[in-house]
Scaffold this active site. Structure first.
Site, mmCIF file in Angstrom:
data_model
loop_
_atom_site.group_PDB
_atom_site.id
_atom_site.type_symbol
_atom_site.label_atom_id
_atom_site.label_comp_id
_atom_site.label_asym_id
_atom_site.label_seq_id
_atom_site.Cartn_x
_atom_site.Cartn_y
_atom_site.Cartn_z
ATOM 1 N N ASP A 52 -86.881 22.399 -87.536
ATOM 2 C CA ASP A 52 -86.918 21.484 -88.740
ATOM 3 C C ASP A 52 -87.798 19.953 -88.353
ATOM 4 O O ASP A 52 -88.081 19.943 -87.112
ATOM 5 C CB ASP A 52 -85.481 21.034 -88.999
ATOM 6 C CG ASP A 52 -85.359 20.723 -90.358
ATOM 7 O OD1 ASP A 52 -86.412 20.536 -91.092
ATOM 8 O OD2 ASP A 52 -84.204 21.096 -91.138
ATOM 9 N N ASP A 61 -86.290 20.757 -99.921
ATOM 10 C CA ASP A 61 -85.228 21.806 -99.901
ATOM 11 C C ASP A 61 -84.979 22.488 -101.722
ATOM 12 O O ASP A 61 -85.255 21.664 -102.329
ATOM 13 C CB ASP A 61 -84.031 21.274 -99.423
ATOM 14 C CG ASP A 61 -83.853 21.088 -98.047
ATOM 15 O OD1 ASP A 61 -84.918 21.344 -97.351
ATOM 16 O OD2 ASP A 61 -83.189 20.643 -97.538
HETATM 17 C C1 GLA Z 1 -83.213 20.122 -93.823
HETATM 18 C C2 GLA Z 1 -83.914 21.671 -94.047
HETATM 19 C C3 GLA Z 1 -83.033 22.644 -94.573
HETATM 20 C C4 GLA Z 1 -81.735 22.490 -93.823
HETATM 21 C C5 GLA Z 1 -80.941 21.113 -93.594
HETATM 22 C C6 GLA Z 1 -80.391 21.130 -91.992
HETATM 23 O O1 GLA Z 1 -83.131 19.637 -95.007
HETATM 24 O O2 GLA Z 1 -85.199 21.662 -94.910
HETATM 25 O O3 GLA Z 1 -83.395 23.836 -94.685
HETATM 26 O O4 GLA Z 1 -82.171 23.208 -92.554
HETATM 27 O O5 GLA Z 1 -82.133 20.483 -92.983
HETATM 28 O O6 GLA Z 1 -79.740 20.274 -92.134
#
Ligand code: GLA
Length: 406
Positions: A153, A208
């Site tokens: 990430d 997301d």
């Molecule tokens: C980010 C990523 C998500 C998830 C969260 C976890 O937002 O884009 O897919 O992995 O972190 O904290």
């Protein structure tokens, strides 16, 4: 020979630092889009080994493994808050009392593969330990545990450059000697599709997902997107994806609260996009409708087609979209998406879809050639393209066909 070497070295020296530093990911781990399950969309930060073992059991019992879903991935919040005295990353002992190797063995014994999550910064998005300064060390720890997949990430990146940060982890994974699939998650910020083919097997293209069909939700500087919003952001990326390097439209939300029509449209469109299919629902408790969607092998086959071509949105007309995905053996997947809430009656005049897909050099020849039609949601052969036909596409739903030579 010596003279030749001297000349060669000299030219390298003259070229100096402009020589590209090419990370070499472990090739061949994702010939078709990766399939599996991840904890984030249903468990968020509340995951533990009992839940994950239950998920692994359910993957096998429900036929998901047989359908191609292989990876069981821990997303954020599996980590302990401190490293051991040698700097090694550890799992949270409350959530994973048996340790990662035991969980990994459990998953592998079922014929599944095991994935974990980390972050380029010193903290993940959920406030847990990231890998900054420990990249090679963390990769080695994952390899010791038998990890097969890393999602990496981009939170708390503190001015790092994506290219440098992701290449570093890609090389660290490669250096372990264990094949570990590398899934980049920097939300498409640096357009990874333009540079990350040698670095990762898949890259997130957007922010997301959330389990809504048509909405964007703001949280200050961040936001989450619905199915249609993500779809629109992936349309123009089709020339960048292919075997071993996929555009990742994010983990699936099927079974997480949308209507059955919306779930079906969501799943169909991810398959048309040749996106990785990483389930995000609690597969220990699924409705029959959810099972029928995620286990539809004919639709999955569109996603997993060996050509690995992402679909083309060929035509949009008053909320109805006509998508074509070139498949092997001169076949096509043809998906009609209704973005509106009202059911829509449409007449398909096949000649209107006679075109050449210039990205992949394929002609439909629908003006002259007759195809057999297979309805992929009704699971039945449905005539040919010889005559026009009138169909109804329900609101927020699709009709999906496979067209093959007669
Ligand atoms: C980010 C990523 C998500 C998830 C969260 C976890 O937002 O884009 O897919 O992995 O972190 O904290």
């Amino acid at each position: 020979m010596k003279k030749f070497l001297a000349v060669t070295l000299a030219s390298v020296a003259i070229l100096g630092t402009s020589l590209p530093v090419k990370a070499q990911k472990w090739e061949g781990l994702a010939p078709t889009p990766p399939m599996g399950w991840s904890s984030w969309n249903c468990f968020g930060l509340n995951l533990d080994e009992e839940k994950i073992r239950g998920i692994a059991d359910a993957m096998v019992e429900n036929g998901l493994l047989d359908a191609g879903y292989t990876y069981v991935n821990l997303d954020d919040a599996w980590q302990n808050d401190t490293r051991d005295e040698n700097g090694n990353i550890l799992p949270d002992p409350q959530k994973f009392p048996s340790g990662m190797k035991a969980l990994s063995d459990y998953i592998h014994d079922k014929g599944l593969k095991f994935g974990v999550y980390s972050d380029v910064g010193c903290m993940t998005c959920g406030g847990h330990l990231g890998s900054l300064g420990h990249e090679y060390q963390d990769a080695l720890q994952y390899a010791r545990w038998g990890v097969d997949y890393l999602k990496y990430d981009w939170c708390n990146n503190d001015g790092l450059t994506p290219k440098g940060a992701y290449k570093l982890m890609s090389e660290a994974l490669k250096a372990t000697g264990r094949p570990i699939l590398f899934s980049m998650c920097e939300w498409g910020n640096s357009e990874p599709w333009t540079w990350a083919q040698d670095v990762a097997h898949m890259w997130r293209t957007t922010n997301d997902i959330h389990a809504k069909f048509d909405s964007y939700k703001h949280y200050g500087t961040w936001g989450t997107s619905g199915i249609l919003q993500l779809l629109d952001r992936n349309v123009h990326l089709r020339s960048y994806a292919g075997p071993d390097h996929w555009n990742d439209a994010d983990m699936l939300e099927v079974g997480n609260g949308m209507s059955v029509n919306e779930d079906r449209a969501h799943f169909s469109m991810w398959c048309m996009l040749a996106s990785p299919l990483i389930l995000g629902n609690d597969i220990r408790n699924m409705s029959q409708e959810t099972k029928d969607i995620i286990l539809n092998k004919e639709v999955i086959a569109v996603d997993q087609d060996p050509l690995g071509h992402q679909a083309l949105r060929y035509l949009t007309d008053s909320g109805i979209e006509y998508w074509f995905k070139p498949l092997v053996n001169d076949e096509w997947a043809f998906c009609i998406l209704n973005r509106t809430l009202e059911p829509r009656e449409i007449t398909l005049d096949w000649k209107e879809f006679d075109f050449e897909d210039l990205t992949f050099h394929r002609k439909t020849d629908l003006g002259s050639k007759v195809y057999k039609i297979r309805d992929l949601w009704k699971h039945k052969d449905d005539g040919t393209t010889e005559k026009n036909r009138t169909i109804t596409v329900p609101g927020h739903d699709v009709v999906m066909y496979r067209l093959s030579a007669k």
